[in-house]
Scaffold this active site. Structure first.
Site, PDB file in Angstrom:
ATOM      1  CE  LYS A 107      11.305   7.005   0.640  1.00  0.00           C
ATOM      2  NZ  LYS A 107      10.598   6.259   1.697  1.00  0.00           N
ATOM      3  NE  ARG A 117       2.776   7.963  -0.454  1.00  0.00           N
ATOM      4  CZ  ARG A 117       3.817   7.232  -0.900  1.00  0.00           C
ATOM      5  NH1 ARG A 117       4.592   6.623  -0.037  1.00  0.00           N
ATOM      6  NH2 ARG A 117       4.046   7.128  -2.178  1.00  0.00           N
ATOM      7  NE  ARG A 158      14.473  -1.813  -6.255  1.00  0.00           N
ATOM      8  CZ  ARG A 158      13.917  -0.901  -5.479  1.00  0.00           C
ATOM      9  NH1 ARG A 158      14.480  -0.574  -4.318  1.00  0.00           N
ATOM     10  NH2 ARG A 158      12.802  -0.291  -5.851  1.00  0.00           N
ATOM     11  NE  ARG A 171      10.247  -5.219  -8.043  1.00  0.00           N
ATOM     12  CZ  ARG A 171      10.203  -4.351  -7.026  1.00  0.00           C
ATOM     13  NH1 ARG A 171      11.166  -4.349  -6.115  1.00  0.00           N
ATOM     14  NH2 ARG A 171       9.227  -3.495  -6.942  1.00  0.00           N
ATOM     15  NE  ARG A 224       7.613   2.315  -8.675  1.00  0.00           N
ATOM     16  CZ  ARG A 224       7.781   1.309  -9.516  1.00  0.00           C
ATOM     17  NH1 ARG A 224       6.745   0.792 -10.163  1.00  0.00           N
ATOM     18  NH2 ARG A 224       8.969   0.797  -9.719  1.00  0.00           N
TER      19      ARG A 224
END
Length: 214
Positions: free
Chosen positions: A30, A105, A144, A150, A161
């Protein structure tokens, strides 16, 4: 848009500019699609995350306030977030349209936004929902995390999440779905394919890119 809300003057039967919200789970793309759509419509992207990060980096009073909240492990209060967005939407470059990313949100923030827009005689034109299967989001985010090194992005953290997104965003989509402004877009495919789907959905609502941005 309610009957009492002024409708901007149409050009060739199409509405000028656009007031949009883009939503989707992490890994849906997005952020990338939001920038593409905003640029093509000649409107700014209003991202709460970007606003927070910029203020934190610059050490502004807002940045210091947000840092203090985050350092305690707390979430930025809805009212503060809404105040920041209201201020941003009041700037000249957002007068004819904007694309919201990351706000609202939750349903409390939806109420804040709706009240603000109603005061201005405005309303969202469309909510772009990038629909990506959970498995696809997990795969993209895991890939990713590996590419960017990461180590904190574990499958468990990523899943948590996504759970938050599903828990908080579903009620938002129910609110906007009842208004008939949600466009569910297949978020799987190439960047250009997904952008074309969004463009087609917005065009079906009488929204199109300004000539200068086409």
């Amino acid at each position: 848009m309610t009957a009492s809300t002024p409708v901007p003057e149409a050009v060739d039967g199409h509405r000028p500019a656009a007031r949009l919200l883009i939503v989707g789970p992490q890994g849906s793309g997005k952020g990338t699609q939001g920038v593409r759509i905003a640029e093509s419509y000649g409107i700014p992207v209003v991202s709460t995350g970007d606003i927070f990060r910029a203020n934190i980096k610059e050490g502004t009073p807002l940045g210091q306030q947000v840092t203090a909240i985050l350092d305690k492990g707390d979430l930025v209060p809805d009212e503060l977030t809404s105040e920041i967005v209201r201020d941003r939407l009041s700037q000249d470059d957002a007068a004819q349209g904007f694309l919201l990313d990351g706000y609202p949100r939750n349903t409390a923030q939806v109420e804040h936004l709706e009240a603000f827009l109603e005061e201005r005689g405005e309303a969202l034109d469309a909510v772009i929902l990038l629909d990506v299967p959970r498995e696809e989001s997990l795969e993209r985010l895991t890939r990713r995390a590996t590419e960017q090194g990461r180590s904190d992005d574990t499958p468990e953290a990523i899943g948590h999440r996504l759970d938050i997104y599903e828990r908080e965003t579903a009620p938002i989509l129910e609110v906007y779905g009842a208004k008939g402004i949600v466009d569910r877009i297949d978020g799987v495919g190439s960047l250009d394919e997904i952008t074309a789907r969004i463009d087609a959905a917005l065009a079906a609502r009488g929204l199109r890119r300004p000539v200068s941005a086409a």
